[in-house]
Design a protein around this motif. Sequence first.
Motif, PDB file in Angstrom:
ATOM      1  N   LEU A 143      39.327 -12.077  16.783  1.00 21.63           N
ATOM      2  CA  LEU A 143      38.512 -13.278  16.751  1.00 21.63           C
ATOM      3  C   LEU A 143      39.139 -14.349  15.867  1.00 21.63           C
ATOM      4  O   LEU A 143      39.098 -15.547  16.182  1.00 21.63           O
ATOM      5  CB  LEU A 143      37.108 -12.936  16.248  1.00 21.63           C
ATOM      6  N   VAL A 144      39.744 -13.918  14.755  1.00 17.14           N
ATOM      7  CA  VAL A 144      40.438 -14.860  13.876  1.00 17.14           C
ATOM      8  C   VAL A 144      41.560 -15.555  14.637  1.00 17.14           C
ATOM      9  O   VAL A 144      41.721 -16.784  14.571  1.00 17.14           O
ATOM     10  CB  VAL A 144      40.999 -14.135  12.634  1.00 17.14           C
ATOM     11  N   PHE A 145      42.347 -14.778  15.368  1.00 16.48           N
ATOM     12  CA  PHE A 145      43.461 -15.358  16.121  1.00 16.48           C
ATOM     13  C   PHE A 145      42.969 -16.184  17.309  1.00 16.48           C
ATOM     14  O   PHE A 145      43.622 -17.153  17.710  1.00 16.48           O
ATOM     15  CB  PHE A 145      44.413 -14.257  16.582  1.00 16.48           C
ATOM     16  N   LEU A 188      41.572  -4.610  15.839  1.00 12.78           N
ATOM     17  CA  LEU A 188      40.206  -4.872  15.393  1.00 12.78           C
ATOM     18  C   LEU A 188      39.660  -6.147  16.029  1.00 12.78           C
ATOM     19  O   LEU A 188      40.337  -7.170  16.075  1.00 12.78           O
ATOM     20  CB  LEU A 188      40.158  -4.994  13.870  1.00 12.78           C
ATOM     21  N   ASP A 189      38.417  -6.098  16.497  1.00 12.32           N
ATOM     22  CA  ASP A 189      37.808  -7.267  17.127  1.00 12.32           C
ATOM     23  C   ASP A 189      37.716  -8.438  16.171  1.00 12.32           C
ATOM     24  O   ASP A 189      37.904  -9.592  16.568  1.00 12.32           O
ATOM     25  CB  ASP A 189      36.413  -6.919  17.656  1.00 12.32           C
ATOM     26  N   GLU A 190      37.400  -8.167  14.892  1.00 12.16           N
ATOM     27  CA  GLU A 190      37.267  -9.260  13.935  1.00 12.16           C
ATOM     28  C   GLU A 190      38.603  -9.968  13.716  1.00 12.16           C
ATOM     29  O   GLU A 190      38.646 -11.178  13.469  1.00 12.16           O
ATOM     30  CB  GLU A 190      36.710  -8.747  12.604  1.00 12.16           C
ATOM     31  N   VAL A 249      43.875 -11.863  21.540  1.00 12.77           N
ATOM     32  CA  VAL A 249      42.692 -12.633  21.167  1.00 12.77           C
ATOM     33  C   VAL A 249      41.523 -12.187  22.024  1.00 12.77           C
ATOM     34  O   VAL A 249      41.688 -11.613  23.102  1.00 12.77           O
ATOM     35  CB  VAL A 249      42.922 -14.150  21.342  1.00 12.77           C
ATOM     36  N   ILE A 250      40.319 -12.458  21.507  1.00  9.90           N
ATOM     37  CA  ILE A 250      39.104 -12.093  22.223  1.00  9.90           C
ATOM     38  C   ILE A 250      38.796 -13.134  23.293  1.00  9.90           C
ATOM     39  O   ILE A 250      38.877 -14.341  23.056  1.00  9.90           O
ATOM     40  CB  ILE A 250      37.919 -11.976  21.252  1.00  9.90           C
ATOM     41  N   ASP A 251      38.458 -12.658  24.477  1.00  7.93           N
ATOM     42  CA  ASP A 251      37.942 -13.530  25.525  1.00  7.93           C
ATOM     43  C   ASP A 251      36.458 -13.728  25.233  1.00  7.93           C
ATOM     44  O   ASP A 251      35.657 -12.823  25.407  1.00  7.93           O
ATOM     45  CB  ASP A 251      38.141 -12.867  26.891  1.00  7.93           C
ATOM     46  N   PHE A 252      36.060 -14.937  24.775  1.00  8.44           N
ATOM     47  CA  PHE A 252      34.688 -15.156  24.350  1.00  8.44           C
ATOM     48  C   PHE A 252      33.687 -14.858  25.454  1.00  8.44           C
ATOM     49  O   PHE A 252      32.632 -14.290  25.215  1.00  8.44           O
ATOM     50  CB  PHE A 252      34.503 -16.603  23.876  1.00  8.44           C
ATOM     51  N   ALA A 253      33.997 -15.254  26.670  1.00 10.02           N
ATOM     52  CA  ALA A 253      33.062 -15.018  27.772  1.00 10.02           C
ATOM     53  C   ALA A 253      32.832 -13.527  27.966  1.00 10.02           C
ATOM     54  O   ALA A 253      31.713 -13.055  28.066  1.00 10.02           O
ATOM     55  CB  ALA A 253      33.594 -15.657  29.055  1.00 10.02           C
ATOM     56  N   PRO A 281      28.690 -15.723  15.707  1.00 13.47           N
ATOM     57  CA  PRO A 281      28.747 -15.997  14.268  1.00 13.47           C
ATOM     58  C   PRO A 281      30.173 -15.948  13.722  1.00 13.47           C
ATOM     59  O   PRO A 281      31.028 -15.266  14.276  1.00 13.47           O
ATOM     60  CB  PRO A 281      27.896 -14.866  13.664  1.00 13.47           C
ATOM     61  N   TRP A 282      30.390 -16.680  12.641  1.00  9.31           N
ATOM     62  CA  TRP A 282      31.646 -16.603  11.913  1.00  9.31           C
ATOM     63  C   TRP A 282      31.519 -15.527  10.848  1.00  9.31           C
ATOM     64  O   TRP A 282      30.415 -15.135  10.461  1.00  9.31           O
ATOM     65  CB  TRP A 282      31.958 -17.950  11.264  1.00  9.31           C
ATOM     66  N   HIS A 283      32.661 -15.066  10.339  1.00  8.85           N
ATOM     67  CA  HIS A 283      32.643 -14.017   9.326  1.00  8.85           C
ATOM     68  C   HIS A 283      32.210 -14.569   7.962  1.00  8.85           C
ATOM     69  O   HIS A 283      32.454 -15.731   7.628  1.00  8.85           O
ATOM     70  CB  HIS A 283      34.020 -13.356   9.197  1.00  8.85           C
ATOM     71  N   ASN A 284      31.532 -13.717   7.204  1.00  8.76           N
ATOM     72  CA  ASN A 284      31.148 -14.002   5.812  1.00  8.76           C
ATOM     73  C   ASN A 284      30.324 -15.285   5.653  1.00  8.76           C
ATOM     74  O   ASN A 284      30.394 -15.959   4.636  1.00  8.76           O
ATOM     75  CB  ASN A 284      32.391 -14.091   4.915  1.00  8.76           C
ATOM     76  N   GLY A 285      29.557 -15.631   6.678  1.00 13.30           N
ATOM     77  CA  GLY A 285      28.686 -16.785   6.564  1.00 13.30           C
ATOM     78  C   GLY A 285      29.365 -18.131   6.743  1.00 13.30           C
ATOM     79  O   GLY A 285      28.741 -19.179   6.513  1.00 13.30           O
ATOM     80  N   ARG A 286      30.638 -18.129   7.153  1.00 15.19           N
ATOM     81  CA  ARG A 286      31.340 -19.405   7.348  1.00 15.19           C
ATOM     82  C   ARG A 286      30.623 -20.246   8.405  1.00 15.19           C
ATOM     83  O   ARG A 286      30.275 -19.753   9.468  1.00 15.19           O
ATOM     84  CB  ARG A 286      32.789 -19.149   7.781  1.00 15.19           C
ATOM     85  N   PHE A 287      30.417 -21.517   8.102  1.00 19.18           N
ATOM     86  CA  PHE A 287      29.791 -22.483   9.013  1.00 19.18           C
ATOM     87  C   PHE A 287      28.442 -21.987   9.537  1.00 19.18           C
ATOM     88  O   PHE A 287      28.066 -22.265  10.672  1.00 19.18           O
ATOM     89  CB  PHE A 287      30.720 -22.799  10.186  1.00 19.18           C
ATOM     90  N   ILE A 288      27.728 -21.255   8.688  1.00 16.62           N
ATOM     91  CA  ILE A 288      26.460 -20.649   9.115  1.00 16.62           C
ATOM     92  C   ILE A 288      25.447 -21.690   9.563  1.00 16.62           C
ATOM     93  O   ILE A 288      24.600 -21.425  10.423  1.00 16.62           O
ATOM     94  CB  ILE A 288      25.882 -19.769   7.979  1.00 16.62           C
TER      95      ILE A 288
END
Length: 295
Positions: free
Chosen positions: A125-127, A120-122, A146-150, A218-225
């Motif tokens: 992203l956590v890792f 899962l991508d989410e 892990v996801i390559d952000f670029a 974005p972060w999940h669940n509004g974290r650091f929104i």
Amino acid sequence: MECSREKGGQIMEYENLVDNFLSWAKTEEAVQAAIMIGSRARTDVPADRWSDLDILLITDTPGLLLDSEEWLGHIGAYSITFLEKTAVGGSLERRVLFEPDLDVDFAVFTHEHFTNMLSLDEVKLVFKRGYKVLIDKIHIHKRIEVIDFAKENQSSVQPAAQQYDNVVQDFYYHAVWTMKKMLRGELWVAKDCLDDNMKSLLLQMIEWHAKAVNQTEPWHNGRFIEKWADPRAVQAFIHLFATYEKEDMHRALLKSMKLFALLARETGAHLGCAYPFKAENKAFNFVEIHYSQLL
């Protein structure tokens, strides 16, 4: 249950908790692997004094860790513990408040469940944001990707036109529904919808807008929104929540609708999705026309 503030004569710190956990887990057959995630394993937005501790536990006997509290005593004295669904991954976690006030989340996964969710991508992203292998008796960490952000930002998964339209229509439908509940005097139900369901839909649009318009992750669940959302949205947050009173709830409802409309229009334009102006007009007209009946 022992509730002492101290263990071994000294006030417990997170480092002590991790050491105690490792001493127990290394010889505990139920624990196949343990991985630290979250702020205490991150490099960006690292832990501060208010951060909790998040540990993933991989086991083929989850009941031993979820159905029982006995093993917590090997780690430290605690005052509160309960079960809750994990924010990511669809499992359960045991949340614990160790003395004096150290909160730890033990997310419990079977080997199969953990392996499956790694795609899962989410989860990737956590890792990507940081993790630390504490124990790995089955070498499962080798499967972590892990996801390559670029690359991820170039081919970001955005909503299809139907999904976008459904969220917008859902939001405006419940704006009318919330107003009707207010008119009926069902303030608890109205406020619950305004601050829960409608805010969840607004958050979804804020996330889509951040990625589509501002090219931010974005972060999940509004974290650091406050750090990644559009600055106009952040400035509007102070106006989106109401007291338990009809007139103030009406004000917060309109403010929420106006912010949603702004972001949804811009997001739709960037994604090439048709914006349902008919739904917007219907909802705004209903909420504004019936305002006098609330007084």
